[in-house]
Write a protein that holds these residues in place. Structure first.
Motif, PDB file in Angstrom:
ATOM      1  N   GLU A   1       0.864  -1.360  -0.048  1.00 39.74           N
ATOM      2  CA  GLU A   1      -0.013   0.092  -0.013  1.00 39.74           C
ATOM      3  C   GLU A   1       0.839   1.329  -0.189  1.00 39.74           C
ATOM      4  O   GLU A   1       2.149   1.246   0.567  1.00 39.74           O
ATOM      5  N   ASN A   2       0.330   2.301  -0.560  1.00 38.48           N
ATOM      6  CA  ASN A   2       0.963   3.545  -0.640  1.00 38.48           C
ATOM      7  C   ASN A   2       1.255   3.874   0.820  1.00 38.48           C
ATOM      8  O   ASN A   2       0.335   3.787   1.605  1.00 38.48           O
ATOM      9  N   CYS A   3       2.299   4.717   1.344  1.00 39.82           N
ATOM     10  CA  CYS A   3       2.693   4.802   2.694  1.00 39.82           C
ATOM     11  C   CYS A   3       3.823   5.819   2.725  1.00 39.82           C
ATOM     12  O   CYS A   3       4.269   6.292   1.588  1.00 39.82           O
ATOM     13  N   ASN A   4       4.200   6.434   4.048  1.00 46.79           N
ATOM     14  CA  ASN A   4       5.006   7.467   4.247  1.00 46.79           C
ATOM     15  C   ASN A   4       6.613   7.072   3.820  1.00 46.79           C
ATOM     16  O   ASN A   4       7.359   7.760   3.907  1.00 46.79           O
ATOM     17  N   GLN A   5       6.817   5.797   3.728  1.00 49.15           N
ATOM     18  CA  GLN A   5       8.036   5.198   3.485  1.00 49.15           C
ATOM     19  C   GLN A   5       8.160   4.817   1.820  1.00 49.15           C
ATOM     20  O   GLN A   5       9.177   4.425   1.408  1.00 49.15           O
TER      21      GLN A   5
END
Length: 193
Positions: free
Chosen positions: A145-149
């Motif tokens: 999933e798209n994430c801050n990393q």
């Protein structure tokens, strides 16, 4: 420069070895913890099914070793997914280096996603000399999933993380060893990190 490709029975590792040979480096295939710990760079590859791959890692103790590594580590495809918290594939607990879960694409799209797709939102030295919208080669049914990393995203049904970074750990969903000049540039960048 000692480059190690972790050999834990995941498919497709020879093509990664050949990609480094083309760049003038001999990458060594091994599952020996001491050799892996003493490498300058570590590649964590993976083609196959998550739960059986995770079982192979556990049998060798590599699931404990990998998160303790201090040198740059690059997870490729399933390797990157196993570095996440959890994957829906086989309901598998991951190593937890990347704080994100891996989901399956819905049946609204052709699964697996197979072929060339573009990368966007590039945010790391891993992508020096690589441009927004460049193409990489992908083969996968599951996505982080798209994430801050996320240090790169790709769109297929939805926007997902096609590359991740956490400290000395990097992961790419695409196959740099099969992605022509752009993939070659990424491997060169990884060597220079």
């Amino acid at each position: 420069m000692k480059i190690i490709i972790i050999n834990y029975g995941a498919g497709n590792i020879k093509s990664i070895q050949f990609a480094f040979q083309r760049l003038g480096f001999d990458a060594v295939l091994t599952n020996d913890p001491e050799e892996i710990s003493n490498a300058d760079k570590v590649i964590f590859p993976g083609v196959g099914e998550a739960s059986s791959a995770m079982n192979k890692l556990r049998q060798t103790g590599l699931e404990v070793l990998i998160p303790q590594l201090k040198q740059p580590v690059l997870g490729i495809c399933l390797g990157m997914q196993l570095m996440c918290n959890h994957t829906e594939e086989g309901n598998t607990q991951g190593i937890g280096i990347f704080d994100v879960n891996v989901k399956r694409f819905s049946n609204a799209v052709k699964v697996p996603q197979m072929g060339w797709n573009t990368i966007h939102n590039l945010k790391s030295d891993l992508f020096k000399g690589i441009h927004e919208g460049d193409y990489m080669y992908l083969v996968h049914s599951y996505y982080a999933e798209n994430c801050n990393q996320a240090i790169a995203t790709t769109n297929y049904e939805l926007e997902y993380a096609s590359a991740l970074e956490n400290g000395n750990f990097f992961g790419v969903q695409f196959h740099p060893e099969k992605s022509g000049k752009v993939g070659e540039q990424l491997l060169k960048n990884f060597i220079k990190l």
